[in-house]
Design an enzyme around this catalytic site. Sequence first.
Site, PDB file in Angstrom:
ATOM      1  N   GLU A  96       3.765  -1.824  14.522  1.00  0.00           N
ATOM      2  CA  GLU A  96       4.037  -1.183  13.227  1.00  0.00           C
ATOM      3  C   GLU A  96       2.739  -0.607  12.727  1.00  0.00           C
ATOM      4  OE1 GLU A  96       5.559  -3.802  10.295  1.00  0.00           O
ATOM      5  OE2 GLU A  96       7.402  -4.168  11.387  1.00  0.00           O
ATOM      6  N   ARG A 115      -8.696 -19.628   7.952  1.00  0.00           N
ATOM      7  CA  ARG A 115      -9.884 -20.381   8.352  1.00  0.00           C
ATOM      8  C   ARG A 115     -10.909 -19.500   9.062  1.00  0.00           C
ATOM      9  NH1 ARG A 115     -10.130 -26.157   8.527  1.00  0.00           N
ATOM     10  NH2 ARG A 115      -9.521 -26.607   6.409  1.00  0.00           N
ATOM     11  N   HIS A 141       1.917  -5.721  12.925  1.00  0.00           N
ATOM     12  CA  HIS A 141       1.522  -4.600  12.062  1.00  0.00           C
ATOM     13  C   HIS A 141       0.004  -4.601  11.959  1.00  0.00           C
ATOM     14  CE1 HIS A 141       2.174  -2.528   7.838  1.00  0.00           C
ATOM     15  NE2 HIS A 141       1.311  -1.880   8.599  1.00  0.00           N
ATOM     16  N   HIS A 160       2.283 -13.256  10.452  1.00  0.00           N
ATOM     17  CA  HIS A 160       1.874 -14.400   9.627  1.00  0.00           C
ATOM     18  C   HIS A 160       1.255 -15.538  10.427  1.00  0.00           C
ATOM     19  CE1 HIS A 160       3.044 -12.339   6.170  1.00  0.00           C
ATOM     20  NE2 HIS A 160       4.320 -12.303   6.471  1.00  0.00           N
ATOM     21  N   ARG A 213      -5.716  -7.141   7.519  1.00  0.00           N
ATOM     22  CA  ARG A 213      -5.599  -8.415   6.792  1.00  0.00           C
ATOM     23  C   ARG A 213      -4.909  -9.517   7.601  1.00  0.00           C
ATOM     24  NH1 ARG A 213      -0.934  -7.017   2.563  1.00  0.00           N
ATOM     25  NH2 ARG A 213      -2.317  -5.311   2.078  1.00  0.00           N
ATOM     26  N   ARG A 263      -2.766  -3.374  10.162  1.00  0.00           N
ATOM     27  CA  ARG A 263      -2.982  -2.686   8.883  1.00  0.00           C
ATOM     28  C   ARG A 263      -4.372  -2.101   8.817  1.00  0.00           C
ATOM     29  NH1 ARG A 263      -0.302  -3.335   4.103  1.00  0.00           N
ATOM     30  NH2 ARG A 263       1.743  -4.276   4.323  1.00  0.00           N
ATOM     31  N   HIS A 300      13.503  -6.408   7.349  1.00  0.00           N
ATOM     32  CA  HIS A 300      12.736  -6.677   6.138  1.00  0.00           C
ATOM     33  C   HIS A 300      13.481  -7.615   5.207  1.00  0.00           C
ATOM     34  CE1 HIS A 300       9.784  -6.407   2.985  1.00  0.00           C
ATOM     35  NE2 HIS A 300       8.994  -5.904   3.913  1.00  0.00           N
ATOM     36  N   GLY A 301      12.887  -8.764   4.991  1.00  0.00           N
ATOM     37  CA  GLY A 301      13.450  -9.725   4.038  1.00  0.00           C
ATOM     38  C   GLY A 301      14.644 -10.495   4.582  1.00  0.00           C
ATOM     39  N   ASN A 331       8.410 -10.810  14.346  1.00  0.00           N
ATOM     40  CA  ASN A 331       7.132 -10.316  13.807  1.00  0.00           C
ATOM     41  C   ASN A 331       6.185 -11.508  13.640  1.00  0.00           C
ATOM     42  OD1 ASN A 331       5.126  -9.793  11.756  1.00  0.00           O
ATOM     43  ND2 ASN A 331       6.164  -7.866  11.367  1.00  0.00           N
ATOM     44  N   GLU A 333      14.656   2.314  11.962  1.00  0.00           N
ATOM     45  CA  GLU A 333      14.774   0.938  11.486  1.00  0.00           C
ATOM     46  C   GLU A 333      15.224   1.015  10.037  1.00  0.00           C
ATOM     47  OE1 GLU A 333      11.581  -1.883  12.151  1.00  0.00           O
ATOM     48  OE2 GLU A 333      12.291  -3.132  10.485  1.00  0.00           O
ATOM     49  N   THR A 376       5.284  -4.600   3.341  1.00  0.00           N
ATOM     50  CA  THR A 376       5.722  -3.207   3.268  1.00  0.00           C
ATOM     51  C   THR A 376       6.740  -3.030   2.147  1.00  0.00           C
ATOM     52  OG1 THR A 376       5.560  -3.290   5.659  1.00  0.00           O
ATOM     53  CG2 THR A 376       6.516  -1.297   4.714  1.00  0.00           C
TER      54      THR A 376
HETATM   55  N1  PXP Z   1      10.322  -4.413   9.626  1.00  0.00           N
HETATM   56  C1  PXP Z   1       9.262  -3.783   9.073  1.00  0.00           C
HETATM   57  C2  PXP Z   1       9.142  -2.328   9.268  1.00  0.00           C
HETATM   58  C3  PXP Z   1       8.292  -4.499   8.343  1.00  0.00           C
HETATM   59  O1  PXP Z   1       7.244  -3.848   7.797  1.00  0.00           O
HETATM   60  C4  PXP Z   1       8.419  -5.899   8.228  1.00  0.00           C
HETATM   61  C5  PXP Z   1       7.359  -6.675   7.500  1.00  0.00           C
HETATM   62  O2  PXP Z   1       6.182  -6.656   8.230  1.00  0.00           O
HETATM   63  C6  PXP Z   1       9.529  -6.504   8.833  1.00  0.00           C
HETATM   64  C7  PXP Z   1      10.480  -5.749   9.502  1.00  0.00           C
HETATM   65  C8  PXP Z   1       9.732  -7.978   8.771  1.00  0.00           C
HETATM   66  O3  PXP Z   1       9.931  -8.357   7.447  1.00  0.00           O
HETATM   67  P1  PXP Z   1       9.959  -9.896   7.061  1.00  0.00           P
HETATM   68  O4  PXP Z   1       8.599 -10.439   7.312  1.00  0.00           O
HETATM   69  O5  PXP Z   1      10.351  -9.877   5.626  1.00  0.00           O
HETATM   70  O6  PXP Z   1      10.995 -10.528   7.962  1.00  0.00           O
END
Ligand code: PXP
Length: 239
Positions: free
Chosen positions: A69, A17, A42, A9, A48, A44, A190-191, A6, A150, A100
């Site tokens: 996403e 900037r 993603h 970031h 953002r 949004r 996630h995480g 993903n 997922e 999320t």
């Molecule tokens: N899967 C989904 C559905 C998410 O919304 C996110 C966060 O954007 C991730 C995976 C990745 O999560 P992380 O950035 O915590 O690795």
Amino acid sequence: MRLAVNIDHIATLRNARNEYDPDPAEAALLAEKSGAAGIVCHLREDRRHIRDLDLQRLRQVVTTKLDLEMAMTEEMQAIALRTKPELVTLVPENREELTTEGGFNITRHFNALTEYIKPFRDASIAVSIFIEPDERAIELAGKAGADIVELHTGIYSLKETDQEREKELKKIRHAARFARSLNLEVVAGHGLNYKNSAPFAAIEEIEEVSIGHAIIARAAFTGLESAIREMIKLLGGEG
Ligand code: PXP
């Protein structure tokens, strides 16, 4: 076990900037070169991090698999059908959240979901739903026409002891097996980070993990290529 990266970031940093660097499309190319099996972004509602133009450029450069996403809205459906990612992942979206929070509330949206998914099926875009590792949610995802679930690993990732983590992993393993028995493809995310991802390599039913924050954070110190290769090794790959 495949790794989807993903890159939201990268856009967060670029937006700090409000100029051009670092470029999410360039990050996607480098991630693919480093072994990523797919690129996740993603878009949004508030734009953002990833913006509409990023999505268009990602569509042009990604050759593995682009996973968009998105929230279950008409605007996002139109954008996705126009952009044609290989896959869309439906996620809940709250304006004030940092990331999320929790899985998609499939019971609440079930009636609308089947209709919402249909145009994606017609356009040969696979549909994944981000849900809690829960049998009922998985069953409803299958009934609504999803191809993939997922499994949300956010609760697992916040646990602090081995014992608590093992308890959550057990739920995830069970959910993955159940989803496979319904012929759904299973991914997780996630995480997940460099400390907690390794056990997923041993869960046969989970074909892919989706990781963002931890990889981009490590990339600030070691570079994106090294951060991705290290994660692939942790997941049992060649790196
Ligand atoms: N899967 C989904 C559905 C998410 O919304 C996110 C966060 O954007 C991730 C995976 C990745 O999560 P992380 O950035 O915590 O690795």
